[in-house]
Design a protein around this motif. Structure first.
Motif, mmCIF file in Angstrom:
data_model
loop_
_atom_site.group_PDB
_atom_site.id
_atom_site.type_symbol
_atom_site.label_atom_id
_atom_site.label_comp_id
_atom_site.label_asym_id
_atom_site.label_seq_id
_atom_site.Cartn_x
_atom_site.Cartn_y
_atom_site.Cartn_z
ATOM 1 N N ILE A 1 0.763 -1.194 -0.041
ATOM 2 C CA ILE A 1 -0.004 0.069 -0.007
ATOM 3 C C ILE A 1 0.740 1.281 -0.125
ATOM 4 C CG2 ILE A 1 -1.972 -1.221 1.167
ATOM 5 C CD1 ILE A 1 -0.821 0.344 3.751
ATOM 6 N N LYS A 2 2.167 1.165 -0.262
ATOM 7 C CA LYS A 2 3.005 2.349 -0.351
ATOM 8 C C LYS A 2 2.325 3.507 -1.273
ATOM 9 C CE LYS A 2 7.655 4.227 -0.982
ATOM 10 N NZ LYS A 2 9.173 3.954 -1.274
ATOM 11 N N LYS A 3 1.962 2.985 -2.561
ATOM 12 C CA LYS A 3 1.547 3.866 -3.321
ATOM 13 C C LYS A 3 0.352 4.870 -3.040
ATOM 14 C CE LYS A 3 3.086 5.589 -7.529
ATOM 15 N NZ LYS A 3 3.012 4.687 -8.822
ATOM 16 N N GLU A 4 -0.687 3.909 -2.396
ATOM 17 C CA GLU A 4 -1.875 4.514 -1.808
ATOM 18 C C GLU A 4 -1.602 5.405 -0.896
ATOM 19 O OE1 GLU A 4 -1.372 1.395 -2.521
ATOM 20 O OE2 GLU A 4 -3.206 0.355 -3.801
ATOM 21 N N THR A 5 -0.473 4.944 0.056
ATOM 22 C CA THR A 5 -0.183 5.789 1.064
ATOM 23 C C THR A 5 0.294 7.232 0.505
ATOM 24 O OG1 THR A 5 0.182 3.986 2.489
ATOM 25 C CG2 THR A 5 1.048 6.139 3.123
ATOM 26 N N ALA A 6 1.059 7.012 -0.449
ATOM 27 C CA ALA A 6 1.834 8.230 -0.959
ATOM 28 C C ALA A 6 0.775 9.477 -1.459
ATOM 29 C CB ALA A 6 2.789 8.089 -2.074
ATOM 30 N N ARG A 7 -0.050 8.682 -2.061
ATOM 31 C CA ARG A 7 -1.215 9.679 -2.399
ATOM 32 C C ARG A 7 -2.139 10.372 -1.316
ATOM 33 N NH1 ARG A 7 -2.236 4.718 -5.899
ATOM 34 N NH2 ARG A 7 -1.182 5.378 -8.054
ATOM 35 N N LEU A 8 -2.276 9.768 -0.423
ATOM 36 C CA LEU A 8 -2.856 10.079 0.852
ATOM 37 C C LEU A 8 -2.115 11.262 1.598
ATOM 38 C CD1 LEU A 8 -5.157 10.004 2.983
ATOM 39 C CD2 LEU A 8 -4.069 8.056 4.057
ATOM 40 N N LEU A 9 -0.962 11.011 1.422
ATOM 41 C CA LEU A 9 0.239 12.007 1.887
ATOM 42 C C LEU A 9 0.219 13.180 0.990
ATOM 43 C CD1 LEU A 9 3.344 10.044 2.591
ATOM 44 C CD2 LEU A 9 1.634 10.751 4.335
ATOM 45 N N GLN A 10 -0.186 13.153 -0.306
ATOM 46 C CA GLN A 10 -0.273 14.389 -1.119
ATOM 47 C C GLN A 10 -1.353 15.401 -0.598
ATOM 48 O OE1 GLN A 10 1.585 15.814 -3.350
ATOM 49 N NE2 GLN A 10 0.034 17.353 -3.894
ATOM 50 N N ILE A 11 -2.655 14.508 -0.260
ATOM 51 C CA ILE A 11 -3.866 15.316 0.041
ATOM 52 C C ILE A 11 -3.631 15.785 1.507
ATOM 53 C CG2 ILE A 11 -6.258 14.710 0.669
ATOM 54 C CD1 ILE A 11 -5.910 14.393 -2.203
ATOM 55 N N LEU A 12 -2.791 15.137 2.513
ATOM 56 C CA LEU A 12 -2.680 15.833 3.624
ATOM 57 C C LEU A 12 -1.643 17.118 3.706
ATOM 58 C CD1 LEU A 12 -2.013 12.559 5.899
ATOM 59 C CD2 LEU A 12 -3.985 14.165 6.055
ATOM 60 N N ASN A 13 -0.846 16.976 2.450
ATOM 61 C CA ASN A 13 -0.103 18.031 2.304
ATOM 62 C C ASN A 13 -0.888 19.379 1.920
ATOM 63 O OD1 ASN A 13 1.624 19.398 -0.358
ATOM 64 N ND2 ASN A 13 2.815 19.473 1.589
ATOM 65 N N GLU A 14 -1.792 19.232 0.724
ATOM 66 C CA GLU A 14 -2.522 20.260 0.249
ATOM 67 C C GLU A 14 -3.926 20.645 1.244
ATOM 68 O OE1 GLU A 14 -2.913 17.828 -4.194
ATOM 69 O OE2 GLU A 14 -4.514 18.115 -2.964
ATOM 70 N N ASP B 1 -0.780 11.932 -8.743
ATOM 71 C CA ASP B 1 -0.989 11.556 -10.128
ATOM 72 C C ASP B 1 -2.642 11.332 -10.516
ATOM 73 O OD1 ASP B 1 -1.702 9.261 -8.478
ATOM 74 O OD2 ASP B 1 -0.179 7.951 -9.285
ATOM 75 N N ARG B 2 -2.798 10.920 -11.498
ATOM 76 C CA ARG B 2 -4.445 10.634 -11.799
ATOM 77 C C ARG B 2 -5.341 9.900 -10.734
ATOM 78 N NH1 ARG B 2 -4.631 8.777 -18.131
ATOM 79 N NH2 ARG B 2 -3.532 10.661 -18.992
ATOM 80 N N LYS B 3 -4.516 9.011 -9.878
ATOM 81 C CA LYS B 3 -5.405 8.339 -8.924
ATOM 82 C C LYS B 3 -5.359 9.258 -7.494
ATOM 83 C CE LYS B 3 -4.499 3.584 -10.370
ATOM 84 N NZ LYS B 3 -4.089 2.004 -9.866
ATOM 85 N N THR B 4 -4.382 10.215 -7.431
ATOM 86 C CA THR B 4 -4.357 10.972 -6.408
ATOM 87 C C THR B 4 -5.731 11.974 -6.760
ATOM 88 O OG1 THR B 4 -2.164 11.032 -6.232
ATOM 89 C CG2 THR B 4 -3.106 12.847 -5.110
ATOM 90 N N ALA B 5 -5.783 12.334 -7.824
ATOM 91 C CA ALA B 5 -6.852 13.204 -8.481
ATOM 92 C C ALA B 5 -8.250 12.673 -8.226
ATOM 93 C CB ALA B 5 -6.614 13.760 -9.884
ATOM 94 N N LYS B 6 -8.318 11.240 -8.395
ATOM 95 C CA LYS B 6 -9.590 10.555 -8.036
ATOM 96 C C LYS B 6 -9.738 10.550 -6.593
ATOM 97 C CE LYS B 6 -11.721 6.005 -9.028
ATOM 98 N NZ LYS B 6 -11.359 4.754 -9.605
#
Length: 352
Positions: free
Chosen positions: A307-320, A336-341
């Protein structure tokens, strides 16, 4: 308040033109047995505007039973039940009609223990009903200013050290210039997301007189989306397939790493189930920001769990949203696109 009405005799092209030009706050649909009403409902739902539905007498038993097998039942299955369940409010003018709506089923012989939509209002005061709908969905009316201000207030309310309490001058000025109506909207949303305590602490520190109104007595509908408004569980997994012993080798990780790992797992689970709230994100932010843990060990756990990639996207949301810095993340965020999703799904849940 700008309300756009649609009757089943109206043309769809006229409605679309008015919707684009008028930019309504609420759309009021009159009637249910119509493909055009369904098209309007889908269009409005896609554009994230609340819908008030007035079925008239169209859902009374004698009306439903007329041409039931050949017309009404197919319509109920295909779109009418969905229209009823998704409406922010259903307006009726007779108690009998309200009672029938609470017991409405696909088949007359069936017993319905749970109403398709509990937000049925027996009232002739449409203005009061519209106000109740708006108050029940504060985030749908959030401006960028209100979103940024709430993020600023939440981050400041969660701050536990001097570094995390540093807020830019522009952000402070923006918060201090909020109007009473903007404060009211923020208070309603913060209440829904169970972050009012942190927002209030920050508001009182930035503004001399307490700007947040008491919204506890405001008449509102129950939330359509059931979210996890309690604190983020960090000692046990919400999903059955993960037990604490299976997540990490306790010999090579401290309690802090185990807690961070479990909190991330549970947050991702709530995101997948579309029940995550700002309370959950705030708790995860505080854990990552103020807990002393080994980032390399946590990263290794995420890799093992896949789940590293999913966690990295979650970290991006927390940063924003809350300004979580890279120095307090177990690894670099991913946008990335999945972060946007994920970002879009959060927006649908009214928390981003």
């Amino acid at each position: 308040m700008n309300v756009l009405h649609f009757h089943t005799k109206d043309k769809l092209s006229d409605f679309h033109n008015k919707f684009r030009d008028d930019k309504p706050d609420i759309v009021h649909i009159h009637g249910v047995w119509s493909i055009k009403a369904w098209c309007v409902e889908k269009y409005v739902h896609y554009n994230r505007k609340p819908i008030v539905l007035s079925p008239g007498r169209d859902l009374m038993p004698w009306h439903v039973q007329h041409h039931f097998w050949t017309m009404k039942l197919p319509m109920l299955v295909v779109f009418v039940k969905g229209m009823i369940s998704r409406a922010e409010a259903i307006q009726v003018d007779k108690k009998q009609e309200k009672d029938e709506l609470f017991t409405l089923t696909l088949f007359p012989s069936m017993e319905n223990k749970t109403p398709w939509n509990p937000r049925v209002e027996l009232t002739a005061d449409t203005e009061a009903l519209y106000k109740k709908v708006v108050d029940s969905n504060p985030f749908l009316y959030f401006t960028d200013k209100e979103k940024k201000s709430e993020n600023t207030l939440l981050r400041l309310g969660l701050a536990k050290d001097e570094e995390s309490s540093i807020i830019s001058t522009d952000s402070i000025n923006m918060v201090q210039k909020l109007s009473q109506e903007e404060w009211r909207c923020i208070a309603l949303h913060a209440t829904d997301e169970n972050i009012l305590k942190e927002v209030s602490i920050a508001a009182n520190s930035l503004v001399q007189s307490s700007p947040l109104p008491d919204v506890s007595k405001i008449d509102r509908f129950p939330a359509i989306i059931k979210k996890e408004s309690n604190a983020l569980p960090m000692d046990k997994a919400l999903m059955k397939k993960h037990q604490l012993a299976e997540v990490v080798d306790e010999k090579h990780a401290s309690q802090a790493e185990q807690t961070v790992c479990m909190a991330i797992l549970n947050t991702l689970h709530l995101i997948e189930k579309e029940s995550v709230s700002r309370r959950v994100l705030a708790d995860l932010y505080s854990l990552l920001r103020f807990t002393d843990y080994d980032e390399k060990k946590v990263e290794q756990m995420m890799i093992i769990l896949g789940i590293k990639k999913e966690t990295a996207r979650l970290l991006q949301i927390l940063n924003e949203s809350l300004g979580l810095e890279e120095g307090y993340m177990p690894f670099y965020p991913v946008n990335d696109r999945k972060t946007a999703k994920i970002r879009k799904s959060f927006n649908q849940l009214n928390i981003q």
